[in-house]
Design a protein around this motif. Structure first.
Motif, PDB file in Angstrom:
ATOM      1  N   UNK A  49      93.836  39.678 -69.740  1.00  0.00           N
ATOM      2  CA  UNK A  49      94.728  40.350 -69.147  1.00  0.00           C
ATOM      3  C   UNK A  49      94.606  40.793 -67.490  1.00  0.00           C
ATOM      4  N   UNK A  50      93.916  39.667 -67.091  1.00  0.00           N
ATOM      5  CA  UNK A  50      93.635  39.723 -65.515  1.00  0.00           C
ATOM      6  C   UNK A  50      94.399  38.731 -64.832  1.00  0.00           C
ATOM      7  N   UNK A  51      94.558  38.911 -63.376  1.00  0.00           N
ATOM      8  CA  UNK A  51      95.247  37.920 -62.728  1.00  0.00           C
ATOM      9  C   UNK A  51      94.722  36.229 -62.767  1.00  0.00           C
ATOM     10  N   UNK A  52      93.583  36.279 -63.296  1.00  0.00           N
ATOM     11  CA  UNK A  52      93.072  34.879 -63.537  1.00  0.00           C
ATOM     12  C   UNK A  52      93.848  34.323 -64.564  1.00  0.00           C
ATOM     13  N   UNK A  53      94.193  34.913 -65.700  1.00  0.00           N
ATOM     14  CA  UNK A  53      95.187  34.147 -66.504  1.00  0.00           C
ATOM     15  C   UNK A  53      96.736  34.238 -66.255  1.00  0.00           C
ATOM     16  N   UNK A 106      96.083  30.592 -64.521  1.00  0.00           N
ATOM     17  CA  UNK A 106      96.050  29.615 -65.495  1.00  0.00           C
ATOM     18  C   UNK A 106      97.454  29.331 -66.118  1.00  0.00           C
ATOM     19  N   UNK A 107      98.129  30.405 -66.465  1.00  0.00           N
ATOM     20  CA  UNK A 107      99.385  30.059 -66.957  1.00  0.00           C
ATOM     21  C   UNK A 107     100.504  30.614 -65.974  1.00  0.00           C
ATOM     22  N   UNK A 108     101.523  29.630 -65.850  1.00  0.00           N
ATOM     23  CA  UNK A 108     102.421  29.680 -64.721  1.00  0.00           C
ATOM     24  C   UNK A 108     103.691  30.085 -65.276  1.00  0.00           C
ATOM     25  N   UNK A 109     104.116  30.889 -64.362  1.00  0.00           N
ATOM     26  CA  UNK A 109     105.696  31.414 -64.766  1.00  0.00           C
ATOM     27  C   UNK A 109     105.671  32.695 -65.595  1.00  0.00           C
ATOM     28  N   UNK A 110     104.674  33.302 -65.835  1.00  0.00           N
ATOM     29  CA  UNK A 110     104.358  34.389 -66.663  1.00  0.00           C
ATOM     30  C   UNK A 110     103.360  35.428 -66.097  1.00  0.00           C
ATOM     31  N   UNK A 111     103.790  36.663 -66.409  1.00  0.00           N
ATOM     32  CA  UNK A 111     103.033  37.615 -66.057  1.00  0.00           C
ATOM     33  C   UNK A 111     102.678  38.852 -66.749  1.00  0.00           C
ATOM     34  N   UNK A 112     101.782  38.961 -67.648  1.00  0.00           N
ATOM     35  CA  UNK A 112     101.459  39.997 -68.368  1.00  0.00           C
ATOM     36  C   UNK A 112     100.099  40.675 -68.020  1.00  0.00           C
ATOM     37  N   UNK A 113      99.406  40.397 -66.864  1.00  0.00           N
ATOM     38  CA  UNK A 113      98.159  41.080 -66.598  1.00  0.00           C
ATOM     39  C   UNK A 113      98.355  42.690 -66.224  1.00  0.00           C
ATOM     40  N   UNK A 114      97.462  43.350 -66.687  1.00  0.00           N
ATOM     41  CA  UNK A 114      97.432  44.989 -66.231  1.00  0.00           C
ATOM     42  C   UNK A 114      95.971  45.114 -65.722  1.00  0.00           C
TER      43      UNK A 114
END
Length: 556
Positions: free
Chosen positions: A477-481, A496-504
Motif C-alpha cells: 500500500x505504498x507509492x512504490x506499487x 509498479x501498477x499503472x492507472x490505479x491508486x490504492x496507496x495509503x
C-alpha cells in the motif's frame, strides 16, 4: 540485486520492456559471454568432484579461507543493481545516488560487529540453525524458512527480470520473446551451477565474478579520472555543470542533497532498510558457514568490507563520469534508461571491446547472485523443512542433498517463470521488499537470539511473522506499487501498477515502521511467555563466544 543484489530506487529500473540497443557489437558481447560461461562451467565441474557430503554441498566443505570467502561475499553482494543501478543513480541524481553506496558499505559494519563470528559458531548450514538453537525447533524453523524463501524469492524475481531486460539489451535481442529466452538461458546455467556444483561451484563463480567486476570497474575508474587529469574536483565540477535543466527550467545541483529525496523521512526509512537489512539477508549469512573457524568468518567480512568499499568508491567516479561524458539526456533516452549509464560510459571510453567486457561482467553478476540465492533457498527447504519438520531430524545427509537439488530445480523453474511474468514491470520494489523483510523479520530475531537471555519461541515467532507481514503490507500500500504521478520522460508512473491508486502508506520503504515493529513484537512476545531454557542459553552463549562445539570448527 544482490546484491545486492542491492536496493535501488524505483526510478532505477525501467517500468517498460526495453528494445534492443544499437550501441556496441552484439557478436562481440555474445563471444565474451560465451567465453565466461565456458570457463566458469569448467571450474564448477572441477570443483564439484569433491562434493561427497551435505557439508560439501551446503557449505563447500567449510574449506574456504577468510580471504576467499570475503571475495565470494563481495561477489554475492554486489549485484547488477549495485553496478548498473547505482552508477545511473549518481549520474542522474548526484549526491543522493551516492548515498546508496554509503548505506551498503556501512551495513557491513553491523554484520562484522554483531553477527558474523557468533553466527558461524552457533549455526550449521542455515539461518534457522541459529534462531532455533535454544527454542522449539519445529515452529521456529518453519517461520525462518518462510522468511528465507520470501526474501530469496523476491530477490530472485528481481534479478531474473533484470536479466531479461539487461542482457537482451546488451546483446541486441529484439522483442519480449527474446528477453524471455534470455531469462530461461540464465536460469538453466544458474541451475547447473547450483545442482551440480553446490556451494563449492557457486563460491568459485562468485569469486571469479567479484574479481571481474572490481577489475572492470577499476579500469573504467582510472580511465575516467585520466580524462580529467586525475583531479576528482574537476570531474565533479564539470559533471555538475553539464547537468541539463529540468522541465521547469531549473538546473539540478548534483553536488547537494535533496535532488531525489525531498522527504528526509523517506530517505531515513530507506537507509534503515539498507544498513540493517544486509545482516539479515539469508544468502549472505549462509556464506559464514563456508569457513572453518569463527576467526576466518570475521576475516572474510573484513575482506568483503575492503572490496565492497573499493567498488563503491569506483561508482562515485563512474556515475559522475557518465553524467559528464555521456550526459543525462542520452542515459534517459537509452533503451535501458538509468541502467544504461555504465555500459554507455564503457562504450564512450573504450568502444565495442570495453562494452563487451562490461556486458560480460554484468552477466556474471546476475549469474553469481542468482546462484547464491537459489542454493540458500534450497538449503532452507531441505535442511529446515524436510529434515527437521518432515523427517523429524532423521533424514540422512544424502537424502538432504537430494531434496536440496530437487528444491533448487523447482525454485529455478519458479524464478524463470516469475521473471518472465515480471518483464515490463517495475521490479525495484521487489529488491526493496527483500531488504525490508530481512531487516524487519530476520535481524531482530537473530540479535535477540544471540544477545538476549530471556528470548523465547513466542518472541521469535512474533518477530519473524510480524516483521514479514508488516513489511509486505506497507509496501503493498505504498507509492512504490501504486499512486505515483507520471514521469515527464517516459509518460508512465514509476509505480509498479499503472492507472490505479490504492496507496495509503506515504513512504517508498517501510523500514522506519516495520523494523522497530519487528523488534517490539519480539520483545512483547517474549515477556508475555514464561518459556525459558537457562541451560540451553548457557550452551549457546559458550558456543557463540568460544566456538566450542561448532560444526566443523577448529577449536581455539
Amino acid at each position: 540485486m544482490s546484491a545486492l543484489g542491492a536496493v535501488v530506487a524505483p526510478t532505477l529500473v525501467p517500468d517498460f520492456v526495453p528494445a534492443a540497443t544499437t550501441v556496441g557489437n552484439p557478436a562481440i558481447n555474445i563471444g565474451i559471454f560465451g567465453l565466461f560461461v565456458v570457463v566458469t562451467l569448467a571450474i564448477v565441474i572441477r570443483a564439484s568432484r569433491n562434493n561427497r557430503s551435505a557439508a560439501d554441498y551446503y557449505a563447500g566443505g567449510r574449506a574456504f579461507s577468510g580471504r576467499q570467502n570475503g571475495i565470494a561475499i563481495a561477489g554475492d553482494y554486489l549485484s547488477a543493481a549495485s553496478f548498473l543501478g547505482i552508477a545511473g543513480a549518481i549520474a542522474l541524481n548526484g549526491y543522493d545516488g551516492f548515498l546508496y553506496s554509503i548505506g551498503f558499505l556501512v551495513a557491513w559494519l553491523v554484520a562484522l560487529l554483531l553477527v558474523a563470528e557468533l553466527l558461524r559458531n552457533t549455526g550449521k548450514y542455515t539461518m534457522a540453525d541459529v534462531l532455533s538453537f535454544r527454542l522449539r525447533q519445529r515452529p521456529v524453523r518453519i517461520a525462518a524458512a518462510i522468511s528465507t524463501l520470501v526474501v530469496s524469492f523476491f530477490y530472485l524475481l528481481a534479478q531474473m527480470a533484470g536479466a531479461g531486460g539487461l542482457v537482451a539489451l546488451l546483446l541486441g535481442i529484439e522483442g519480449a520473446w527474446g528477453q524471455r529466452l534470455v531469462i530461461v538461458v540464465v536460469g538453466v546455467i544458474m541451475l547447473f551451477y547450483v545442482i551440480y556444483g553446490g556451494m563449492k561451484g557457486t563460491t568459485w563463480v562468485q569469486i571469479i565474478k567479484a574479481v571481474l567486476l572490481i577489475i572492470g570497474a577499476g579500469l573504467m575508474f582510472v580511465w575516467v579520472l585520466a580524462k580529467f587529469g586525475f583531479n576528482l574536483s574537476t570531474l565533479l565540477g564539470d559533471a555538475a555543470a553539464a547537468a541539463p535543466a529540468g522541465a521547469n527550467g531549473v538546473k539540478p545541483d548534483l553536488l547537494t542533497p535533496g535532488l531525489q529525496y525531498k522527504n528526509p523521512i523517506d530517505f531515513i526509512s530507506l537507509a534503515m532498510a539498507l544498513v540493517l537489512g544486509t545482516a539479515g539477508l539469508p544468502h549472505v549469512l549462509m556464506r559464514f558457514y563456508t569457513v572453518p573457524t569463527s576467526k576466518e568468518a570475521r576475516k572474510s567480512v573484513e575482506w568483503a568490507i575492503w572490496l565492497i568499499g573499493l567498488f563503491y568508491l569506483f561508482t562515485l567516479v563512474l556515475g559522475f563520469g557518465a553524467a559528464e561524458l555521456v550526459g543525462a539526456a542520452r542515459i534517459k533516452a537509452a533503451p535501458g534508461g538509468v541502467n544504461s549509464a555504465a555500459p554507455l560510459l564503457a562504450f564512450e571510453l573504450g568502444g565495442e571491446i570495453l562494452l563487451g567486457i562490461i556486458s560480460a561482467v554484468a552477466f556474471a553478476t546476475i549469474l553469481a547472485v542468482v546462484a547464491g540465492l537459489t542454493i540458500t533457498a534450497s538449503a532452507s527447504l531441505s535442511h529446515d523443512i524436510y529434515n527437521t519438520v518432515v523427517k523429524k531430524g532423521r533424514a540422512t545427509p544424502e537424502e538432504e542433498v537430494r531434496v536440496a537439488r530437487i528444491s533448487a530445480l523447482v525454485l529455478g523453474a519458479v524464478a524463470i517463470i516469475g521473471g518472465i511474468f515480471a518483464l515490463g514491470q517495475n521490479v525495484a520494489f521487489l529488491v526493496a521488499l527483500a531488504f525490508a523483510i530481512a531487516a524487519s523479520a530476520n535481524l531482530p530475531t537473530i540479535l535477540y537470539s544471540l544477545f538476549w537471555k530471556r528470548f523465547n519461541t513466542r518472541g521469535a515467532l512474533w518477530s519473524i511473522y510480524g516483521g514479514l507481514i508488516s513489511a509486505i503490507t506497507l509496501i503493498t500500500f505504498s507509492p512504490v506499487v501504486s499512486g505515483k504521478p507520471n514521469d515527464a520522460v517516459t509518460g508512465k508512473s514509476p509505480s509498479m501498477l499503472q492507472g490505479v491508486d490504492f496507496h495509503w502508506f506515504p513512504l517508498d520503504n517501510p523500514g522506519i515502521v516495520s523494523i522497530p515493529l519487528g523488534f517490539l513484537l519480539g520483545y512483547i512476545g517474549t515477556v508475555t511467555s514464561k518459556e525459558f531454557n537457562a541451560a540451553k542459553y548457557a550452551e549457546m552463549e559458550v558456543r557463540s563466544l568460544t566456538g566450542h562445539g561448532a560444526e566443523g570448527a577448529t577449536q581455539h
